[in-house]
Write a protein that holds these residues in place. Structure first.
Motif: not given
Length: 177
Positions: A103-112
């Motif tokens: 989901d979007a949270r997982g993508i944002e965590a990968a970006n972080a």
């Protein structure tokens, strides 16, 4: 951040379901493919022994080998990289880091954590979870657009589905064996 990792387009993930066919599958993949070793179903010693066998075949075939485990295990076992949730793989230590996202949270965590790649799943229904909700092509593309790294499509993927999705980087558990 400069990244010097070669990132294959095609990835095979290990699992209890495909274990009996992994040697053959690794040998049949195009040279330079990727192999993500999971084998969560095994106890620590048998898991490491099975890794050694499969990693040797993968290396002989010119594949990248990524371990779902700790950075210390990846280093000790000789893996090219780490695979798992961003919170577990953390910031880089010189190895290829592939985060998982659903989901979007997982993508944002990968970006972080500035992961080198992210698997985004499930795109399509899977054999293991045939009735589970899926992203589908439109939601997959919308989420993938948020990633600041290459996205590897996962979940019900086969060569035909990769063409349907028009996505060059993809991974499979059952779709390659």
């Amino acid at each position: 951040m400069q990244r010097n990792h070669t990132l294959p387009n095609l990835w095979l993930l290990s699992d209890a379901r495909n274990d009996a066919r992994l040697e053959q599958a690794l040998r049949s993949l195009p040279e330079g493919s990727g192999f993500i070793y999971r084998h969560y179903h095994l106890a620590p010693e048998p898991r490491r022994a099975r890794y050694a066998v499969l990693a040797q075949i993968a290396h002989e075939c010119g594949h990248r080998v990524v371990l779902s485990g700790s950075a210390g295990e990846a280093r000790l076992w000789g893996a090219h990289g780490l695979y798992g949730p961003a919170r577990r793989i953390g910031p880089g230590e010189g190895r290829l880091r592939i985060a998982t996202a659903h989901d979007a949270r997982g993508i944002e965590a990968a970006n972080a954590i500035e992961a080198d790649a992210v698997t985004l799943s499930p795109v399509f229904p899977t054999r293991s979870h045939p009735d589970a909700p899926t992203l589908g092509p439109m939601r997959f593309r919308a989420l993938a657009a948020r990633a600041r790294m290459p996205v590897i499509a996962l979940g019900g993927m086969t060569a035909a589905r990769a063409l349907e999705l028009d996505w060059q980087r993809w991974a499979a558990i059952d779709g390659l064996v």
